[in-house]
Design an enzyme around this catalytic site. Structure first.
Site, PDB file in Angstrom:
ATOM      1  N   THR A   2       0.812  -1.210   0.000  1.00 26.77           N
ATOM      2  CA  THR A   2       0.000   0.000   0.000  1.00 26.77           C
ATOM      3  C   THR A   2       0.845   1.260   0.000  1.00 26.77           C
ATOM      4  O   THR A   2       1.960   1.275   0.550  1.00 26.77           O
ATOM      5  CB  THR A   2      -0.924  -0.007   1.241  1.00 26.77           C
TER       6      THR A   2
ATOM      7  N   TYR B  21      -1.157   0.054  10.427  1.00 26.56           N
ATOM      8  CA  TYR B  21      -1.557  -0.615   9.179  1.00 26.56           C
ATOM      9  C   TYR B  21      -0.399  -0.575   8.174  1.00 26.56           C
ATOM     10  O   TYR B  21       0.026  -1.604   7.647  1.00 26.56           O
ATOM     11  CB  TYR B  21      -2.807   0.058   8.596  1.00 26.56           C
TER      12      TYR B  21
HETATM   13  N1  LIG Z   1      -8.893  -1.033  -0.549  1.00 28.75           N
HETATM   14  C1  LIG Z   1      -7.800  -0.282  -0.702  1.00 28.75           C
HETATM   15  O1  LIG Z   1      -7.883   0.917  -1.073  1.00 28.75           O
HETATM   16  C2  LIG Z   1      -6.441  -0.872  -0.472  1.00 28.75           C
HETATM   17  C3  LIG Z   1      -5.325  -0.044  -0.679  1.00 28.75           C
HETATM   18  C4  LIG Z   1      -4.049  -0.591  -0.483  1.00 28.75           C
HETATM   19  C5  LIG Z   1      -3.892  -1.945  -0.138  1.00 28.75           C
HETATM   20  N2  LIG Z   1      -4.983  -2.721   0.064  1.00 28.75           N
HETATM   21  C6  LIG Z   1      -4.769  -4.117   0.436  1.00 28.75           C
HETATM   22  O2  LIG Z   1      -5.497  -4.979  -0.432  1.00 28.75           O
HETATM   23  C7  LIG Z   1      -5.910  -6.156   0.251  1.00 28.75           C
HETATM   24  C8  LIG Z   1      -7.387  -6.381   0.027  1.00 28.75           C
HETATM   25  O3  LIG Z   1      -8.111  -5.274   0.547  1.00 28.75           O
HETATM   26  P1  LIG Z   1      -9.674  -5.120   0.326  1.00 28.75           P
HETATM   27  O4  LIG Z   1      -9.962  -3.661   0.227  1.00 28.75           O
HETATM   28  O5  LIG Z   1     -10.125  -6.048  -0.754  1.00 28.75           O
HETATM   29  O6  LIG Z   1     -10.228  -5.611   1.742  1.00 28.75           O
HETATM   30  P2  LIG Z   1     -11.380  -6.672   2.098  1.00 28.75           P
HETATM   31  O7  LIG Z   1     -11.598  -6.551   3.572  1.00 28.75           O
HETATM   32  O8  LIG Z   1     -12.546  -6.502   1.201  1.00 28.75           O
HETATM   33  O9  LIG Z   1     -10.692  -8.058   1.763  1.00 28.75           O
HETATM   34  C9  LIG Z   1      -9.879  -8.780   2.648  1.00 28.75           C
HETATM   35  C10 LIG Z   1     -10.325 -10.243   2.582  1.00 28.75           C
HETATM   36  O10 LIG Z   1      -9.432 -11.027   3.384  1.00 28.75           O
HETATM   37  C11 LIG Z   1     -10.179 -11.889   4.213  1.00 28.75           C
HETATM   38  N3  LIG Z   1      -9.338 -12.152   5.391  1.00 28.75           N
HETATM   39  C12 LIG Z   1      -8.911 -11.233   6.315  1.00 28.75           C
HETATM   40  N4  LIG Z   1      -8.102 -11.839   7.213  1.00 28.75           N
HETATM   41  C13 LIG Z   1      -8.001 -13.149   6.844  1.00 28.75           C
HETATM   42  C14 LIG Z   1      -7.293 -14.260   7.369  1.00 28.75           C
HETATM   43  N5  LIG Z   1      -6.527 -14.151   8.464  1.00 28.75           N
HETATM   44  N6  LIG Z   1      -7.394 -15.453   6.735  1.00 28.75           N
HETATM   45  C15 LIG Z   1      -8.191 -15.582   5.632  1.00 28.75           C
HETATM   46  N7  LIG Z   1      -8.877 -14.564   5.096  1.00 28.75           N
HETATM   47  C16 LIG Z   1      -8.786 -13.359   5.687  1.00 28.75           C
HETATM   48  C17 LIG Z   1     -11.484 -11.165   4.470  1.00 28.75           C
HETATM   49  O11 LIG Z   1     -12.553 -12.003   4.840  1.00 28.75           O
HETATM   50  C18 LIG Z   1     -11.716 -10.461   3.133  1.00 28.75           C
HETATM   51  O12 LIG Z   1     -12.452 -11.284   2.252  1.00 28.75           O
HETATM   52  C19 LIG Z   1      -5.545  -5.938   1.722  1.00 28.75           C
HETATM   53  O13 LIG Z   1      -4.378  -6.670   2.005  1.00 28.75           O
HETATM   54  C20 LIG Z   1      -5.304  -4.441   1.815  1.00 28.75           C
HETATM   55  O14 LIG Z   1      -4.372  -4.133   2.830  1.00 28.75           O
HETATM   56  C21 LIG Z   1      -6.252  -2.211  -0.087  1.00 28.75           C
HETATM   57  O1  LIG Z   2     -16.013  10.538   3.826  1.00 28.96           O
HETATM   58  C1  LIG Z   2     -14.899  10.899   3.388  1.00 28.96           C
HETATM   59  C2  LIG Z   2     -13.879   9.965   3.092  1.00 28.96           C
HETATM   60  C3  LIG Z   2     -12.666  10.446   2.637  1.00 28.96           C
HETATM   61  N1  LIG Z   2     -12.455  11.771   2.466  1.00 28.96           N
HETATM   62  C4  LIG Z   2     -11.171  12.250   1.923  1.00 28.96           C
HETATM   63  O2  LIG Z   2     -10.983  11.603   0.689  1.00 28.96           O
HETATM   64  C5  LIG Z   2      -9.608  11.300   0.461  1.00 28.96           C
HETATM   65  C6  LIG Z   2      -9.455   9.798   0.281  1.00 28.96           C
HETATM   66  O3  LIG Z   2      -9.769   9.139   1.503  1.00 28.96           O
HETATM   67  P1  LIG Z   2     -10.026   7.554   1.585  1.00 28.96           P
HETATM   68  O4  LIG Z   2     -10.488   7.261   2.982  1.00 28.96           O
HETATM   69  O5  LIG Z   2     -10.900   7.132   0.471  1.00 28.96           O
HETATM   70  O6  LIG Z   2      -8.588   6.926   1.317  1.00 28.96           O
HETATM   71  P2  LIG Z   2      -7.183   7.239   2.010  1.00 28.96           P
HETATM   72  O7  LIG Z   2      -6.418   8.085   1.041  1.00 28.96           O
HETATM   73  O8  LIG Z   2      -7.330   7.737   3.364  1.00 28.96           O
HETATM   74  O9  LIG Z   2      -6.514   5.798   2.188  1.00 28.96           O
HETATM   75  C7  LIG Z   2      -6.629   4.712   1.278  1.00 28.96           C
HETATM   76  O10 LIG Z   2      -5.505   4.673   0.474  1.00 28.96           O
HETATM   77  C8  LIG Z   2      -4.266   4.521   1.137  1.00 28.96           C
HETATM   78  C9  LIG Z   2      -3.195   4.497   0.103  1.00 28.96           C
HETATM   79  O11 LIG Z   2      -3.184   5.687  -0.585  1.00 28.96           O
HETATM   80  C10 LIG Z   2      -4.264   3.251   1.958  1.00 28.96           C
HETATM   81  O12 LIG Z   2      -4.074   2.135   1.140  1.00 28.96           O
HETATM   82  C11 LIG Z   2      -5.507   3.087   2.777  1.00 28.96           C
HETATM   83  O13 LIG Z   2      -5.619   1.739   3.194  1.00 28.96           O
HETATM   84  C12 LIG Z   2      -6.754   3.400   2.030  1.00 28.96           C
HETATM   85  O14 LIG Z   2      -7.817   3.482   2.973  1.00 28.96           O
HETATM   86  C13 LIG Z   2      -8.871  11.849   1.684  1.00 28.96           C
HETATM   87  O15 LIG Z   2      -8.411  13.139   1.358  1.00 28.96           O
HETATM   88  C14 LIG Z   2      -9.962  11.928   2.753  1.00 28.96           C
HETATM   89  O16 LIG Z   2      -9.724  12.902   3.733  1.00 28.96           O
HETATM   90  C15 LIG Z   2     -13.442  12.699   2.747  1.00 28.96           C
HETATM   91  O17 LIG Z   2     -13.243  13.892   2.601  1.00 28.96           O
HETATM   92  N2  LIG Z   2     -14.642  12.229   3.203  1.00 28.96           N
END
Ligand SMILES: NC(=O)c1ccc[n+]([C@@H]2O[C@H](COP(=O)([O-])OP(=O)(O)OC[C@H]3O[C@@H](n4cnc5c(N)ncnc54)[C@H](O)[C@@H]3O)[C@@H](O)[C@H]2O)c1
Ligand SMILES: O=c1ccn([C@@H]2O[C@H](COP(=O)(O)OP(=O)(O)O[C@H]3O[C@H](CO)[C@H](O)[C@H](O)[C@H]3O)[C@@H](O)[C@H]2O)c(=O)[nH]1
Length: 334
Positions: A121, A145
């Protein structure tokens, strides 16, 4: 043509993992899923994909899956993803993201799995001093995180140096949108991501959207982020896997983003444009720890993989997110 080896997707019932399962399946890769369903949904895994409900720290289960499915690569999405929760309960994050990933890597090494792709991330950069952010920008996470993910990057680097395994760590920027065919999308209740929240507001599931901070050092004062469509991100994983297979001595660490930033107000404008309506905006104080601007330098991924994003368009991302939000309402009977 790359030989399509069986892939285990951890967290394949979650948001990004379920898109990766579809991308692999669409490209003809044999795929299996392990997920404990803490935040994922069984219905998000397509029919016909072998599904194992269990935890990534369960070494016996993993050994069985690796053998039964002939697994040759792991795509590791499973984890805990809520930044504020990681501040209030850091040990949950060091357990679920770091310690359990150590167990997963150990099981993969024991089974001789040669390729490993990891969801890292942009949160590992913390508050970077440069923009756009290259992969060589110092990593100084400002929350558990980000630190839990950085520790996994180190584990993979050291493991790949000691064992016959190569890895790819993909550092995602802000992931958004949904499968263009409407097969899966972001389904977590109580999600905090901006485009998800704005989509819920547009469909009347929330009263409006809070704009967290209007005094950032950005053109309109609101936070700027690099939003990447989840299906383009999923395709990057498939291409990264092909690269790992073709170059067994190489490991990779790459930013995943479009290299283009949008402010919170620009995102809300896009939602209003797409719905031809106006969502209620409340100007609120900053959220703790939010950087002004986070934009990826994506030259490395573009130079390394034949990755050509198909959905690098904010309105399209919003449109797909909204379509999924509507469908999710039907699935849940809302
Ligand atoms: N969503 C984002 O913007 C974002 C940004 C950067 C990185 N990531 C990374 O991408 C990955 C997926 O994120 P997501 O947004 O799809 O989240 P999500 O919560 O939708 O998916 C995570 C999945 O992992 C499963 N899980 C969690 N712990 C587990 C365990 N111990 N064993 C087996 N299964 C388990 C959950 O049930 C879920 O299905 C994560 O590792 C997250 O850190 C997400
Ligand atoms: O209700 C909301 C939600 C978000 N924001 C703003 O929107 C932007 C994006 O916020 P998000 O919560 O959508 O995402 P973040 O940038 O905080 O973080 C996300 O992206 C990161 C990497 O850039 C990490 O991976 C993290 O896990 C993931 O949540 C930020 O400026 C935040 O302050 C608002 O103004 N209102």
């Amino acid at each position: 043509m790359t030989t399509k080896l069986p892939v285990l997707v951890t967290g394949g019932a979650g948001y990004i993992g379920s898109h990766a399962v579809l991308a692999l399946q669409d490209a003809g890769w044999p795929v299996a899923v392990i997920d404990n369903l803490v935040t994922g949904f069984r219905w998000a895994v397509p029919e016909g994909v072998p599904f194992y409900q269990g935890d990534i720290e369960d070494g016996d289960l993993l050994a069985r899956i690796f053998a039964e499915q002939g697994i040759r690569a792991v795509m590791h999405f499973a984890g805990s993803v809520v930044v504020p929760e990681s501040v209030s309960d850091p040990l949950k994050y060091y357990h679920n993201n770091t310690a359990k990933t150590r167990a997963l890597i150990a099981a993969a090494v024991a089974a001789g799995v040669p390729h490993f792709i990891f969801s890292s991330t942009a949160a590992t950069y913390g508050i970077p001093e440069v923009s756009p952010v290259t992969e060589d920008t110092p990593q100084r996470p400002i929350n558990p995180y980000g630190m839990s993910k950085l520790m996994t990057e180190f584990m993979l680097r050291d493991t790949a140096a000691a064992h016959p395994m190569n890895f790819c760590a993909l550092r995602y920027f802000n992931v958004a949108g949904a499968d263009p065919q409407g097969r899966t999308g972001q389904s977590t209740a109580g999600a905090t991501h901006l485009i998800k929240v704005a989509g819920e507001a547009a469909l009347g599931k929330r009263a409006g959207v809070e704009v967290f901070g209007t005094d950032f050092d950005t053109p309109d004062g609101t936070g700027v982020r690099d939003y990447i469509h989840v299906s383009d991100l999923a395709n990057a994983h498939v291409l990264a896997l092909e690269h790992l297979i073709a170059h067994p001595a190489d490991s990779l660490t790459m930013n995943c983003g479009y290299g283009q930033g949008y402010s919170v107000l620009e995102v809300l404008d896009a939602v209003d444009r797409v719905t031809n309506n106006k969502i209620v905006r409340t100007l609120s104080p900053r959220r703790a720890g939010d950087p002004d601007s986070l934009i990826s330098d994506n030259r490395r991924i573009k130079a390394t993989l034949p990755w050509v994003p198909k959905f690098a368009d904010l309105d399209l991302i919003v449109r797909h997110a909204l379509s999924w939000e509507r469908k999710l309402g039907e699935i849940r009977g809302e």
